[in-house]
Design an enzyme around this catalytic site. Structure first.
Site, PDB file in Angstrom:
ATOM      1  N   CYS A  18      -1.775   4.792  10.151  1.00 27.11           N
ATOM      2  CA  CYS A  18      -1.697   6.111  10.772  1.00 27.11           C
ATOM      3  C   CYS A  18      -1.892   7.240   9.759  1.00 27.11           C
ATOM      4  O   CYS A  18      -2.751   8.102   9.937  1.00 27.11           O
ATOM      5  CB  CYS A  18      -0.354   6.275  11.478  1.00 27.11           C
ATOM      6  SG  CYS A  18      -0.142   7.880  12.263  1.00 27.11           S
ATOM      7  N   GLY A  66     -12.817   3.515  23.789  1.00 24.38           N
ATOM      8  CA  GLY A  66     -11.423   3.930  23.834  1.00 24.38           C
ATOM      9  C   GLY A  66     -11.247   5.157  22.955  1.00 24.38           C
ATOM     10  O   GLY A  66     -12.223   5.788  22.534  1.00 24.38           O
ATOM     11  N   GLY A 103       3.164   5.025   5.042  1.00 24.48           N
ATOM     12  CA  GLY A 103       2.464   5.744   6.101  1.00 24.48           C
ATOM     13  C   GLY A 103       1.582   4.851   6.941  1.00 24.48           C
ATOM     14  O   GLY A 103       1.170   5.228   8.039  1.00 24.48           O
ATOM     15  N   GLY A 104       1.272   3.665   6.428  1.00 21.00           N
ATOM     16  CA  GLY A 104       0.482   2.708   7.192  1.00 21.00           C
ATOM     17  C   GLY A 104      -0.912   3.214   7.521  1.00 21.00           C
ATOM     18  O   GLY A 104      -1.416   4.167   6.930  1.00 21.00           O
ATOM     19  N   ALA A 129     -15.297  -0.647  17.573  1.00 24.52           N
ATOM     20  CA  ALA A 129     -14.030  -0.019  17.946  1.00 24.52           C
ATOM     21  C   ALA A 129     -13.512  -0.674  19.218  1.00 24.52           C
ATOM     22  O   ALA A 129     -13.286  -0.026  20.231  1.00 24.52           O
ATOM     23  CB  ALA A 129     -14.226   1.479  18.142  1.00 24.52           C
ATOM     24  N   GLU A 141       0.829  -1.192   0.000  1.00 23.22           N
ATOM     25  CA  GLU A 141       0.000   0.000   0.000  1.00 23.22           C
ATOM     26  C   GLU A 141       0.871   1.251   0.000  1.00 23.22           C
ATOM     27  O   GLU A 141       2.100   1.174  -0.019  1.00 23.22           O
ATOM     28  CB  GLU A 141      -0.916   0.008   1.239  1.00 23.22           C
ATOM     29  CG  GLU A 141      -1.749  -1.248   1.429  1.00 23.22           C
ATOM     30  CD  GLU A 141      -2.849  -1.424   0.393  1.00 23.22           C
ATOM     31  OE1 GLU A 141      -3.089  -0.468  -0.377  1.00 23.22           O
ATOM     32  OE2 GLU A 141      -3.458  -2.501   0.349  1.00 23.22           O
ATOM     33  N   ILE A 198     -10.423   5.644  19.801  1.00 24.30           N
ATOM     34  CA  ILE A 198     -11.050   5.632  18.478  1.00 24.30           C
ATOM     35  C   ILE A 198     -12.548   5.850  18.592  1.00 24.30           C
ATOM     36  O   ILE A 198     -13.133   6.698  17.894  1.00 24.30           O
ATOM     37  CB  ILE A 198     -10.737   4.314  17.741  1.00 24.30           C
ATOM     38  CG1 ILE A 198      -9.248   4.237  17.404  1.00 24.30           C
ATOM     39  CG2 ILE A 198     -11.571   4.187  16.468  1.00 24.30           C
ATOM     40  CD1 ILE A 198      -8.813   2.907  16.830  1.00 24.30           C
ATOM     41  N   HIS A 201       3.519  33.967  30.182  1.00 23.30           N
ATOM     42  CA  HIS A 201       2.149  34.398  30.471  1.00 23.30           C
ATOM     43  C   HIS A 201       1.679  35.334  29.360  1.00 23.30           C
ATOM     44  O   HIS A 201       2.430  36.195  28.924  1.00 23.30           O
ATOM     45  CB  HIS A 201       2.094  35.126  31.810  1.00 23.30           C
ATOM     46  CG  HIS A 201       0.749  35.713  32.118  1.00 23.30           C
ATOM     47  ND1 HIS A 201      -0.302  34.949  32.584  1.00 23.30           N
ATOM     48  CD2 HIS A 201       0.279  36.985  32.005  1.00 23.30           C
ATOM     49  CE1 HIS A 201      -1.351  35.723  32.756  1.00 23.30           C
ATOM     50  NE2 HIS A 201      -1.025  36.970  32.407  1.00 23.30           N
TER      51      HIS A 201
END
Length: 467
Positions: A42, A184, A39-40, A270, A36, A186, A446
């Site tokens: 993610c 969770g 970057g997978g 999920a 693919e 996701i 600040h």
């Protein structure tokens, strides 16, 4: 003769491509193999495109519900769901192309295909039809094949009505009703996204609180916020089954022995992930697995076969992109013979990008007490922050947990605006073994939200100025 490399990496996600670049920097002849885009999950279907979606709805939510506070008035505020999705996909495409350029810049060979180990040093490349296109050899092999959503027989994912996170960020039409199983990170992020756009969202979690890994006070605060948004929440609730019935999905739940049936257009499962270990020749080689993940030495990331390593989601929790990247760098530096401190799994920040944002690192209050620490706990509400007041983001707080005996910072928990950015200071403080007083005495600019970290530390020692 097959091409020969010093390091071959299976998988081009945030573990694999980062490991490849570091390997190239260290002078290794390197190849990265992925069928693919690099970057997978993610970069293609997770971290980056979801943050695009969440930013869209954050802007919409701010103008719709808080515009008047800023003197901004709109007669007809609307959104285009398709364009929101398209923006996300466009950003993902640009980011993955940038990764491909980084690989090229670092003179790393990039092979698009499915890599299968046929011996301890040989990899066979298969095309989409499963046909062998070439064979290569490598002195060292790093497996970074990631993970995928876990599925269960009683929640049969068909990717049309019962979907995973991949489909949830690429739907053709916005669902009117959405049931999310699993609260969770996701599940929480998609609950926020779709609820802001007007989808009726129901969130189901088997444990006591949503975001169950977070400090209880943080989870309870977010739960109140979500209920105000109209999100229906079931905690301590088991899902017995999900069934597609016509254009609807029927979900049977069991809460404290009481059964109930819910219905929605879509159901998002999920409930965790499982490692991508199938089809890579691991079992044939005798690579040891544990609970659908690859078993490794967490100091070297070596498997039971000396020259084969594994990193990232495929080796199990924590399933986080930044952990995979850290493991990849540490792994190739170890192969080079560089001695660095091990990845500190006790100091990994976790982030959830809903609004208000949630971020944490280290021990929760409950865990610290369980371990027997005597505690000093400091909290500072954003309600008391001048910067939060000015930007209209006054919800939430910073909570810091210290060991009363030595002043060690045991954990940090933030819920509120920019929590996912602020947590880096807490992580660095823990890495540098900062004490409560060293944080208090570090002058913070600040007005900033980061002052709240200093004030929380001061509160733990009775020295807070603004509360």
């Amino acid at each position: 003769m097959p091409n020969k490399y010093q390091i071959a990496i299976l998988g081009g996600g945030p573990g694999g491509y980062v490991a490849a670049i570091r390997a190239a920097q260290l002078g290794f002849k390197t190849v990265v193999i992925d069928k693919e885009n690099l970057g997978g999950i993610c970069l293609n279907w997770g971290c980056i495109p979801t943050k695009s979606l969440l930013k869209n709805v954050e802007i919409f939510d701010t103008i719709k519900n808080h515009g008047k506070e800023f003197g901004i008035y709109t007669k007809e505020l609307s959104f285009n769901f398709t364009e929101i999705i398209q923006r996300s996909r466009g950003i993902s495409d640009k980011i993955t192309k940038n990764v491909e350029l980084l690989i090229k810049k670092n003179k790393i060979d990039r092979i698009r295909g499915f890599g299968k180990l046929i011996s301890q040093n040989e990899i066979e490349i298969l095309d989409n039809d499963g046909k062998k296109t070439e064979t290569m050899s490598a002195d060292n092999i790093i497996i970074a094949t990631g993970a995928r959503p876990k599925t269960f027989p009683n929640i049969p994912v068909d990717r049309k009505s019962i979907i995973t996170s991949t489909e949830a960020m690429n739907l053709a039409e916005q669902p009117k009703e959405l049931i999310i199983i699993g609260a969770g990170a996701i599940g929480i992020e998609f609950a926020y996204f779709y609820s802001v756009l007007g989808t009726k969202v129901t969130l189901i979690e088997m444990l006591d609180h949503i975001l169950p890994v977070e400090d209880a006070e943080v989870s309870q605060t977010l739960e109140k916020n979500f209920k105000k948004r109209g999100i229906e929440i079931y905690t301590k609730t088991m899902v017995e089954k999900a069934e597609v019935k016509g254009n609807k999905v029927s979900v049977t739940i069991n809460q404290n022995g009481e059964k109930k049936t819910l219905s929605a257009d879509k159901v998002l499962s999920a409930i965790g992930v499982t490692g991508n270990v199938e089809g890579f020749g691991l079992e044939e080689l005798g690579v040891e697995l544990f609970k659908n993940h690859i078993k490794v030495d967490k100091k070297t990331y070596q498997t039971n076969i000396p020259n084969i390593y594994a990193i990232g989601d495929v080796i199990g929790p924590p399933w986080l992109a930044h952990v995979a990247s850290a493991e990849g760098i540490h792994c190739v530096e170890g192969i080079k013979g560089i001695k660095n401190p091990d990845v500190d799994y006790d100091n990994i920040p976790g982030c959830t990008y809903c609004q208000p944002q949630v971020a944490s690192v280290g021990l929760t209050e409950a865990k610290a007490k369980e371990l027997g620490y005597e505690l000093k706990i400091g909290k500072f509400p954003f309600m008391a922050s001048g910067k939060a007041f000015a930007v209209g983001e006054r919800e939430g707080f910073v909570k810091l947990i210290f060991d009363a005996k030595y002043g060690e910072l045991l954990g940090g928990h933030i819920i509120g605006s920019e929590a996912t950015e602020l947590i880096a200071e807490v992580s660095l403080a823990r890495a540098m073994e900062a004490t409560g007083h060293s944080i208090i005495k570090t002058v913070h600019a600040h007005p900033t939200l980061s002052e709240s970290i200093m004030e929380a530390a001061a509160n733990a020692y009775g020295e807070a100025i603004h509360i």
